[in-house]
Design a protein around this motif. Structure first.
Motif, mmCIF file in Angstrom:
data_model
loop_
_atom_site.group_PDB
_atom_site.id
_atom_site.type_symbol
_atom_site.label_atom_id
_atom_site.label_comp_id
_atom_site.label_asym_id
_atom_site.label_seq_id
_atom_site.Cartn_x
_atom_site.Cartn_y
_atom_site.Cartn_z
ATOM 1 N N LEU A 65 0.833 -1.203 0.000
ATOM 2 C CA LEU A 65 0.000 0.000 0.000
ATOM 3 C C LEU A 65 0.873 1.260 0.000
ATOM 4 O O LEU A 65 0.678 2.161 -0.828
ATOM 5 N N LEU A 66 1.839 1.313 0.902
ATOM 6 C CA LEU A 66 2.656 2.516 1.043
ATOM 7 C C LEU A 66 3.600 2.722 -0.133
ATOM 8 O O LEU A 66 4.007 3.855 -0.418
ATOM 9 N N ASN A 67 3.923 1.642 -0.838
ATOM 10 C CA ASN A 67 4.764 1.779 -2.030
ATOM 11 C C ASN A 67 4.127 2.701 -3.066
ATOM 12 O O ASN A 67 4.830 3.325 -3.872
ATOM 13 N N SER A 68 2.796 2.782 -3.054
ATOM 14 C CA SER A 68 2.117 3.637 -4.038
ATOM 15 C C SER A 68 2.451 5.115 -3.821
ATOM 16 O O SER A 68 2.291 5.926 -4.742
ATOM 17 N N LEU A 69 2.916 5.464 -2.620
ATOM 18 C CA LEU A 69 3.288 6.859 -2.356
ATOM 19 C C LEU A 69 4.619 7.226 -3.006
ATOM 20 O O LEU A 69 4.936 8.413 -3.135
ATOM 21 N N VAL A 70 5.400 6.221 -3.374
ATOM 22 C CA VAL A 70 6.705 6.493 -3.980
ATOM 23 C C VAL A 70 6.805 5.878 -5.381
ATOM 24 O O VAL A 70 7.882 5.507 -5.831
ATOM 25 N N ARG A 71 5.658 5.780 -6.063
ATOM 26 C CA ARG A 71 5.685 5.365 -7.467
ATOM 27 C C ARG A 71 6.446 6.412 -8.279
ATOM 28 O O ARG A 71 6.499 7.592 -7.900
ATOM 29 N N PRO A 72 7.023 6.027 -9.417
ATOM 30 C CA PRO A 72 7.800 6.978 -10.207
ATOM 31 C C PRO A 72 7.070 8.287 -10.491
ATOM 32 O O PRO A 72 7.643 9.373 -10.349
ATOM 33 N N GLU A 73 5.798 8.204 -10.882
ATOM 34 C CA GLU A 73 5.076 9.441 -11.206
ATOM 35 C C GLU A 73 4.856 10.305 -9.971
ATOM 36 O O GLU A 73 4.843 11.545 -10.063
ATOM 37 N N GLU A 74 4.684 9.676 -8.807
ATOM 38 C CA GLU A 74 4.514 10.443 -7.576
ATOM 39 C C GLU A 74 5.817 11.138 -7.194
ATOM 40 O O GLU A 74 5.816 12.295 -6.764
ATOM 41 N N LEU A 75 6.937 10.445 -7.365
ATOM 42 C CA LEU A 75 8.226 11.037 -7.026
ATOM 43 C C LEU A 75 8.553 12.212 -7.937
ATOM 44 O O LEU A 75 9.107 13.222 -7.489
ATOM 45 N N ILE A 76 8.210 12.089 -9.204
ATOM 46 C CA ILE A 76 8.429 13.208 -10.129
ATOM 47 C C ILE A 76 7.575 14.395 -9.716
ATOM 48 O O ILE A 76 8.034 15.545 -9.715
ATOM 49 N N ARG A 77 6.319 14.130 -9.330
ATOM 50 C CA ARG A 77 5.428 15.220 -8.885
ATOM 51 C C ARG A 77 5.990 15.900 -7.646
ATOM 52 O O ARG A 77 6.040 17.137 -7.568
ATOM 53 N N THR A 232 10.944 11.439 6.529
ATOM 54 C CA THR A 232 11.069 12.307 5.350
ATOM 55 C C THR A 232 11.742 13.632 5.670
ATOM 56 O O THR A 232 12.147 14.352 4.757
ATOM 57 N N THR A 233 11.894 13.944 6.956
ATOM 58 C CA THR A 233 12.495 15.221 7.332
ATOM 59 C C THR A 233 13.885 15.044 7.922
ATOM 60 O O THR A 233 14.874 15.543 7.380
ATOM 61 N N GLY A 234 13.978 14.310 9.035
ATOM 62 C CA GLY A 234 15.240 14.227 9.758
ATOM 63 C C GLY A 234 16.371 13.587 8.977
ATOM 64 O O GLY A 234 17.439 14.193 8.790
ATOM 65 N N THR A 235 16.168 12.364 8.502
ATOM 66 C CA THR A 235 17.247 11.675 7.806
ATOM 67 C C THR A 235 17.577 12.339 6.468
ATOM 68 O O THR A 235 18.737 12.374 6.062
ATOM 69 N N SER A 236 16.574 12.883 5.799
ATOM 70 C CA SER A 236 16.825 13.572 4.527
ATOM 71 C C SER A 236 17.687 14.807 4.742
ATOM 72 O O SER A 236 18.627 15.081 3.980
ATOM 73 N N THR A 237 17.374 15.569 5.773
ATOM 74 C CA THR A 237 18.155 16.770 6.077
ATOM 75 C C THR A 237 19.606 16.408 6.351
ATOM 76 O O THR A 237 20.537 17.033 5.825
ATOM 77 N N GLN A 238 19.818 15.381 7.173
ATOM 78 C CA GLN A 238 21.187 14.985 7.504
ATOM 79 C C GLN A 238 21.930 14.455 6.282
ATOM 80 O O GLN A 238 23.140 14.686 6.136
ATOM 81 N N ALA A 239 21.246 13.761 5.393
ATOM 82 C CA ALA A 239 21.887 13.248 4.179
ATOM 83 C C ALA A 239 22.419 14.389 3.322
ATOM 84 O O ALA A 239 23.551 14.344 2.815
ATOM 85 N N VAL A 240 21.620 15.431 3.152
ATOM 86 C CA VAL A 240 22.033 16.571 2.324
ATOM 87 C C VAL A 240 23.188 17.317 2.976
ATOM 88 O O VAL A 240 24.203 17.624 2.332
ATOM 89 N N LEU A 241 23.072 17.615 4.266
ATOM 90 C CA LEU A 241 24.108 18.386 4.955
ATOM 91 C C LEU A 241 25.425 17.607 5.020
ATOM 92 O O LEU A 241 26.506 18.185 4.801
ATOM 93 N N SER A 242 25.362 16.323 5.311
ATOM 94 C CA SER A 242 26.583 15.514 5.391
ATOM 95 C C SER A 242 27.284 15.429 4.038
ATOM 96 O O SER A 242 28.520 15.472 3.968
ATOM 97 N N GLY A 353 12.321 5.216 1.296
ATOM 98 C CA GLY A 353 12.837 6.457 0.730
ATOM 99 C C GLY A 353 13.936 6.299 -0.296
ATOM 100 O O GLY A 353 14.399 7.301 -0.858
ATOM 101 N N LEU A 354 14.363 5.067 -0.587
ATOM 102 C CA LEU A 354 15.481 4.859 -1.509
ATOM 103 C C LEU A 354 15.281 5.579 -2.830
ATOM 104 O O LEU A 354 16.135 6.342 -3.292
ATOM 105 N N ARG A 355 14.119 5.383 -3.449
ATOM 106 C CA ARG A 355 13.879 5.994 -4.761
ATOM 107 C C ARG A 355 13.670 7.495 -4.657
ATOM 108 O O ARG A 355 13.993 8.243 -5.584
ATOM 109 N N ALA A 356 13.136 7.951 -3.523
ATOM 110 C CA ALA A 356 12.953 9.390 -3.348
ATOM 111 C C ALA A 356 14.299 10.103 -3.265
ATOM 112 O O ALA A 356 14.467 11.215 -3.782
#
Length: 418
Positions: A65-77, A232-242, A353-356
């Motif tokens: 179910l949750l995979n539908s939130l990270v489908r290719p078209e959703e990630l592009i949007r 979607t917030t904490g780990t993403s922020t640290q990934a970019v800053l690191s 979040g891998l594909r995101a």
């Protein structure tokens, strides 16, 4: 229950892919080691029933179910209409010219706000459009992250208490009003006043429509929303800053590579290299062995608690070479292993979040596009200020995996490219 440490990548990869290595809230919170009120609160407030803590058919159903939130078209949007447009907007509000004529800002504040917009969209939160609404939501990030990761802090009781207080703000001021909004939207769909596709696909829509049986439990639904909020917030922020920190040092040593900021493959490799060394920004993840786990280099018996030291495994010299502890975006990686190591884990509970982060082709993710944009603006650390780093327990500090609270930077190309 014995605790087994796994820190070689070949062994840990096998463990995480094993059907006998299961998620467990009690093991994750270390309740099995030292039962306490704080640990029990941690389970009840943050972990019980969320997708990362369930197993078997229940997990497979919800994961599909949750995979539908990270489908290719959703990630592009999300990338084109949420994340990238917000980069310049938040930078424009934050960057200031200092007394020396340099354009500066706290990039941690900016990046966190960008990903908060993403979190709001993927969850379905309302009320973040104003400065005040965003600031109030941002105040919840750090304490809720602490609450969900309290076993990695020395002062656990205080961390859990702060996390529960922030959760109350999140639920009362954002989750409940947003849930009511989606409920009203779906009533209009049922009445024929709106088409179903006019209500955006997000987690709250899934909760309102009962898309997963677990969401009938309000506590689980709230905890799932909080999981998405932090992930979607904490780990993403640290990934970019690191990555900015690591790549900045690389350019000092290899100035000839500075032009490669235009190369998305190079930026992707840099992001993955930083993730290999530091993600998931805590020292270990946990599993429990439902049966004996057949790992040649690390015998695990049924009932054992497993600590998977992901960042340590990502520095395994047998796979990544004698310089495995160093950042090298040009590293040659042997077949059978990912450039990012096990930063997204692997197996049934691999991170959604891998594909995101990387994009479906490994070179088009929102995170790497953001990093690329910052370097085109000439980002570099403001050496007149010291970043604030979250103080965690000694094991985290030994691995040198910083969690940035502030990240002061200068943009040397601001006037030319902004």
């Amino acid at each position: 229950m014995s605790t087994v440490r796994v820190d070689r990548i070949k062994d840990l990869q096998a463990v995480l892919r094993s059907k006998s290595a299961l998620e467990s809230a009690e093991v994750s919170t270390e309740y099995y080691i030292e039962p306490s009120a704080a640990a029990e609160t941690n389970i009840q407030e943050f972990f019980q029933g969320i997708v990362t803590m369930i197993n078997g058919d229940e997990h497979r159903q919800r994961r599909r179910l949750l995979n539908s939130l990270v489908r290719p078209e959703e990630l592009i949007r999300f990338r084109e209409h949420v994340i990238l447009p917000s980069v310049d907007r938040w930078l424009g509000r934050a960057v200031k010219k200092n007394a020396e004529g340099l354009y500066t800002c706290d990039l941690a504040d900016v990046v966190e706000r960008i990903f908060l917009e993403f979190a709001a969209k993927i969850i379905g939160l309302q009320g973040v459009e104003s400065e005040e609404g965003m600031a109030r939501l941002r105040s919840c990030v750090l304490p809720i992250f602490g609450g969900m990761s309290s076993s990695h802090f020395e002062n656990r009781d205080a961390v859990v208490e702060a996390g529960v207080a922030a959760k109350k703000v999140f639920v009362e001021e954002y989750y409940k009003p947003s849930l009511a909004y989606v409920q009203e939207q779906m009533k209009r769909v049922a009445a024929g006043e709106l088409a179903d596709e006019d209500v955006p696909l997000n987690l709250l829509k899934m909760i309102v429509t009962g898309a997963d049986p677990g969401y009938a439990d309000e506590g689980i639904a709230i905890r799932e929303a909080i999981l998405f909020f932090v992930a979607t917030t904490g780990t993403s922020t640290q990934a970019v800053l690191s990555t900015i920190e690591d790549l900045s040092h690389w350019f000092v040593k290899h100035p000839e590579d500075a032009a490669l900021v235009e190369d998305t493959e190079f930026i992707s490799n840099a992001l993955q290299e930083s993730l290999r060394l530091k993600a998931p920004y805590v020292s270990f993840v946990t599993r429990v062995a439902a049966d004996d786990v057949d790992v040649p280099g690390c015998p695990i018996k049924s009932g054992d608690a497993i600590q998977g030291w992901i960042a340590q495994a990502g520095r395994d010299p047998e796979v990544f070479g004698s310089d495995a502890n160093e950042f090298n975006p040009k590293r040659e990686v042997p077949d059978g292993y990912n450039r990012y190591g096990l930063a997204f884990a692997t197996g049934a509970h691999q991170c959604l979040g891998l594909r995101a982060v990387l994009g479906n082709d490994g070179r088009s993710g929102s995170h790497l596009r953001m990093i690329q944009h910052f370097f085109k603006l000439g980002v570099r650390r403001d050496l007149t200020q010291v970043p604030r780093i979250l103080e965690m327990r000694a094991s985290e500090q030994e691995l040198e995996i910083p969690t940035y609270i502030t990240f002061p930077v200068v943009f040397t190309n601001w006037e030319k490219n902004a």
